[in-house]
Scaffold this active site. Structure first.
Site, PDB file in Angstrom:
ATOM      1  N   LYS A  35       0.814  -1.209   0.000  1.00 58.73           N
ATOM      2  CA  LYS A  35       0.000   0.000   0.000  1.00 58.73           C
ATOM      3  C   LYS A  35       0.852   1.265   0.000  1.00 58.73           C
ATOM      4  O   LYS A  35       0.676   2.141  -0.850  1.00 58.73           O
ATOM      5  CB  LYS A  35      -0.906  -0.021   1.231  1.00 58.73           C
ATOM      6  CG  LYS A  35      -1.781   1.184   1.345  1.00 58.73           C
ATOM      7  CD  LYS A  35      -2.442   1.221   2.699  1.00 58.73           C
ATOM      8  CE  LYS A  35      -1.446   1.590   3.782  1.00 58.73           C
ATOM      9  NZ  LYS A  35      -2.088   1.888   5.067  1.00 58.73           N
ATOM     10  N   THR A  36       1.771   1.316   0.957  1.00 55.17           N
ATOM     11  CA  THR A  36       2.582   2.523   1.093  1.00 55.17           C
ATOM     12  C   THR A  36       3.386   2.782  -0.168  1.00 55.17           C
ATOM     13  O   THR A  36       3.490   3.921  -0.629  1.00 55.17           O
ATOM     14  CB  THR A  36       3.518   2.401   2.305  1.00 55.17           C
ATOM     15  OG1 THR A  36       2.748   1.977   3.429  1.00 55.17           O
ATOM     16  CG2 THR A  36       4.160   3.730   2.629  1.00 55.17           C
ATOM     17  N   ASP A 214      -4.902   8.357   3.779  1.00 49.06           N
ATOM     18  CA  ASP A 214      -4.409   7.029   4.126  1.00 49.06           C
ATOM     19  C   ASP A 214      -5.309   6.420   5.202  1.00 49.06           C
ATOM     20  O   ASP A 214      -5.988   7.142   5.923  1.00 49.06           O
ATOM     21  CB  ASP A 214      -2.972   7.167   4.645  1.00 49.06           C
ATOM     22  CG  ASP A 214      -2.289   5.825   4.778  1.00 49.06           C
ATOM     23  OD1 ASP A 214      -2.662   4.899   4.029  1.00 49.06           O
ATOM     24  OD2 ASP A 214      -1.392   5.702   5.618  1.00 49.06           O
ATOM     25  N   GLU A 215      -5.288   5.113   5.349  1.00 47.97           N
ATOM     26  CA  GLU A 215      -6.069   4.415   6.390  1.00 47.97           C
ATOM     27  C   GLU A 215      -7.514   4.897   6.392  1.00 47.97           C
ATOM     28  O   GLU A 215      -8.079   5.221   7.435  1.00 47.97           O
ATOM     29  CB  GLU A 215      -5.445   4.653   7.773  1.00 47.97           C
ATOM     30  CG  GLU A 215      -4.007   4.214   7.909  1.00 47.97           C
ATOM     31  CD  GLU A 215      -3.845   2.699   8.020  1.00 47.97           C
ATOM     32  OE1 GLU A 215      -4.817   1.960   7.756  1.00 47.97           O
ATOM     33  OE2 GLU A 215      -2.726   2.260   8.344  1.00 47.97           O
ATOM     34  N   GLN A 245      -9.593  -4.191   7.796  1.00 48.38           N
ATOM     35  CA  GLN A 245      -8.702  -3.776   8.880  1.00 48.38           C
ATOM     36  C   GLN A 245      -9.267  -2.591   9.659  1.00 48.38           C
ATOM     37  O   GLN A 245      -8.539  -1.871  10.317  1.00 48.38           O
ATOM     38  CB  GLN A 245      -7.318  -3.436   8.324  1.00 48.38           C
ATOM     39  CG  GLN A 245      -6.602  -4.642   7.765  1.00 48.38           C
ATOM     40  CD  GLN A 245      -5.208  -4.292   7.289  1.00 48.38           C
ATOM     41  OE1 GLN A 245      -4.314  -4.017   8.078  1.00 48.38           O
ATOM     42  NE2 GLN A 245      -5.018  -4.302   5.978  1.00 48.38           N
ATOM     43  N   ARG A 599      -0.033  -9.797  10.427  1.00 45.64           N
ATOM     44  CA  ARG A 599       1.246  -9.149  10.726  1.00 45.64           C
ATOM     45  C   ARG A 599       2.404 -10.116  10.494  1.00 45.64           C
ATOM     46  O   ARG A 599       3.553  -9.706  10.364  1.00 45.64           O
ATOM     47  CB  ARG A 599       1.328  -8.691  12.195  1.00 45.64           C
ATOM     48  CG  ARG A 599       0.349  -7.621  12.664  1.00 45.64           C
ATOM     49  CD  ARG A 599       0.272  -6.461  11.755  1.00 45.64           C
ATOM     50  NE  ARG A 599      -0.831  -6.631  10.800  1.00 45.64           N
ATOM     51  CZ  ARG A 599      -0.971  -5.929   9.701  1.00 45.64           C
ATOM     52  NH1 ARG A 599      -0.084  -5.025   9.385  1.00 45.64           N
ATOM     53  NH2 ARG A 599      -1.983  -6.140   8.863  1.00 45.64           N
TER      54      ARG A 599
END
Length: 667
Positions: A35-36, A214-215, A245, A599
């Site tokens: 994503k980043t 973002d997020e 998420q 994770r």
DNA sequence: GACTAACGTTTTTTT
DNA sequence: AACGTTAGTC
């Protein structure tokens, strides 16, 4: 220009996202799908297409993410371009808007920002003052209700519970009287300024023509409104997130923002990133099998690029002591046998309280570790005191910090005087500071107290003058002030241990040090205070540098990855948490577990205990109902005894009989 | 007004 | 078990 990004290094979907610069875009980025990388490349792409860097606004949730994002873009574009972009959190964006325009809403521009403990302080006072109902109402409960209302875009005065509504109104009046805003007000008032004042709105709309969020799954209704005020046709807005998420529903996050994005911005391009580069197939398959149980998702099918992998382990533990010891031992064994570093290990838990035993077990074995979260640096007494003094040097009229340090260190102005001053200030519609300065007030006090107050007023006013008039460096003025009143010796007196004393000293020094470096960059004291109010220790660089295994809550783990992950306490009542079951938000708990599972890069172990110490009392536990939802293709179920083998050492036997004895004693 | 001792309460997550 | 609050004493 520095070496730009290249399309070649991206997969099909990422390329599409990076290429889609115009109009509304929603990137649904599953866990570990780069994503980043995609977002930063997309922004670098904008700059390459000669979009002015000043047009670009990227909004994140934490300062740390903001910093990282800027950093990564910097690597791809020129220094100048990177510096001209705005990359910040929602809250700091709002501070920017409000420092320039809050006066339009009747506040003064030097408003102060209340921390959570400031809020609690105010609410406690109100509860005493309004003490109508005798059932004990918790300040946090009222504040939570107020916060929820604000974030949903409702008027807190309309809270269904009448008593709460009264408190909400009083609370808001109190803040306004003190020219203070709380965290939620930052968003609320910024949105209001933009909505009600066309000139401000137009200014920011023209300033930020390219907005990235973002997020996005963590945004709430209020943030959505803010975004809508900010972004105008042709809506060059890009939101990035993953509804699976979304774990901040309790804080008002609206999954609807992501599920119904089309309703807010017309005809968006929706791009799914589904190729996971992080986890093994075994881990990812397990994660997918869990999240399938949730309804109302934007369906995604994450594909692993890493075939196979060791099976995911579910380990049954007799108790939480064994759980902690087991993990500590495995970390030691894993490090030496497989050649891992301490940093490769992470232990994830639901509640902060679960970390204690883990910490103990690691410390006993000299395993270096870092704890994320827990006791916040900014909640430490000496830090808050020093910041309170700093706040007074900007605006002594702010009551909360003034009352906080009025007698810290002791200077003969006790609680009784504080109450009198507060009452006087309320009657005269002035600040407590003004009461202290006013001879009409001090006149009625005893001569001794009056002298103490005069000395205090002179102390603060003198320091403030040095900054305002002499233009002295605020850091040095504050430092001198702290020294002069012998704050450190005073706080040290209440310390029991040497390490505590040392910690206090370090706390004070790091605030001063931080202020020094801000001042060196030409930032004002006000800017420093804003930063301190909005920063959390998760943003602290110190933590980054700290080596060792990671202990972290599930919530805080979002966005991170670790080769080897232990997920502890998979018990009904913990995960899902009792409270979530009561509130009917089990879906969110499932997402929380999903976040935890995803994770892990290589190895994942989940544990649950048969008994656990809760409130100093041993209680029985049931395995989490989520365990049955996991597909067991890549799952192995074992227990503590299985793994430790049939032959317990004498040590362990001693332990066993020891705990048995403890158990019998307890009966 | 400061300090101490006993008491009661707590625990979900945090920008 | 650990923290914060409160009541009581100096």
């Amino acid at each position: 220009m520095a070496n730009a990004f290249s399309f070649d290094s991206l997969n099909q979907a990422q390329r599409e996202a990076v290429g889609a610069l115009d109009g509304p875009v929603m990137i649904l980025a599953g866990a570990g799908t780069g994503k980043t990388r995609t977002v930063t490349c997309r922004i670098a792409h904008m700059l390459e297409k000669r979009i002015p860097p000043a047009d670009i606004l990227a909004v994140t949730f934490t300062n740390k993410t903001a910093g990282e994002m800027r950093e990564r873009i910097s690597g791809m574009v020129s220094k100048k371009a990177a510096a001209d972009m705005t990359v910040c959190t929602f809250h700091s964006l709002c501070v920017r808007i409000l420092r320039g325009g809050i006066d339009k809403l009747g506040y003064k521009r030097n408003f102060s920002i209340c921390s959570h403990s400031d809020q609690v302080g105010i609410m406690k006072q109100l509860l005493v003052r309004k003490g109508g109902s005798d059932e004990k109402v918790k300040p946090d409960a009222v504040l939570a209700a107020i916060s929820k209302a604000k974030n949903q875009g409702d008027d807190p005065a309309g809270i269904p519970d009448d008593y709460f509504a009264t408190l909400a109104v009083a609370y808001q009046n109190e803040l306004r009287a003190q020219n203070a805003v709380d965290f939620d007000d930052l968003l609320l008032l910024a949105e209001q300024v933009l909505r009600e004042h066309a000139d401000v709105r137009t200014h920011f709309q023209q300033r930020y023509r390219r907005v990235t969020v973002d997020e996005f799954q963590d945004t709430n209704a209020l943030q959505m409104r803010l975004l809508q005020q900010l972004v105008t046709a042709p809506y060059h807005v890009c939101v990035v997130g993953d509804d699976d998420q979304s774990i901040y529903g309790w804080r008002g996050a609206e999954v609807a923002n992501i599920l119904q994005f089309e309703k807010f911005f017309p005809d968006p391009k929706i791009i799914r990133l589904e190729e996971n580069y992080r986890s093994t197939h075994a881990v990812l398959h397990t994660a997918n099998s869990l999240i399938k149980h949730n309804r109302g998702r934007r369906e995604k099918i994450l594909r692993s690029t890493r075939a196979g992998g060791d099976p995911v382990r579910i380990v049954a533990m007799p108790g939480d002591d064994e759980e902690a010891e087991f993990i500590a031992e495995e970390i030691i064994a894993g490090k030496s046998a497989v050649g891992r570093e301490w940093e490769d290990f992470a232990v994830l838990f639901r509640t902060n309280g679960q970390s204690r035993k883990l910490e103990l077990a690691l410390r006993e074995r000299k395993i270096p570790y870092r704890m994320v979260g827990a006791q916040s640096f900014y909640d430490r007494r000496e830090v808050r005191d020093v910041l309170a003094y700093a706040q007074l040097l900007v605006a002594p009229d702010t009551d909360v910090p003034l009352l906080r340090i009025l007698n810290a260190p002791n200077r003969g102005i006790g609680q009784a005087t504080a109450v009198l001053a507060t009452e006087w200030s309320r009657q005269h519609h002035e600040s407590v500071w003004q009461a202290l300065c006013d001879p009409d007030f001090t006149y009625q006090l005893g001569g001794k107290t009056r002298n103490c107050i005069e000395a205090f007023v002179a102390l603060i006013a003198g320091a403030k003058n040095r900054i305002d008039i002499n233009r002295d460096n605020p850091a040095e003025v504050l430092n001198a002030l702290i020294k002069e009143m012998e704050y450190l010796p005073w706080i040290e007196r209440s310390c029991k241990t040497d390490s505590e004393r040392q910690q206090r000293g370090e706390g004070i020094n790091s605030v001063i040090e931080s202020l020094r470096s801000h001042a060196a960059k030409g930032k004002t004291l006000q800017a420093f205070l804003d930063h301190s109010a909005l920063a959390s220790d998760r943003d602290d660089e110190d933590l980054e540098k700290k080596q060792g295994a990671t202990l972290i809550t599930l919530h805080a783990s979002k966005g991170l990855e670790f080769p080897i992950v232990y997920l502890v306490g998979l018990e009904e009542g913990f995960l899902p948490h009792t409270r979530s079951i009561a509130e009917g938000t089990k879906d969110e708990e499932r997402r929380l577990l999903y976040v935890g599972i995803t994770r892990a890069k290589d190895l994942l172990t989940m544990t649950y205990c048969a008994t656990r110490i809760k409130w100093g009392q041993q209680t029985g536990c049931q395995p989490s109902s989520f365990i049955c939802e996991l597909d067991d293709t890549y799952l192995t179920h074992t227990s503590y005894d299985d793994i430790l083998g049939a032959e317990p050492s004498t040590d362990e036997l001693d332990n066993f009989f020891g705990s048995l004895k403890g158990l019998l004693d307890g009966i």
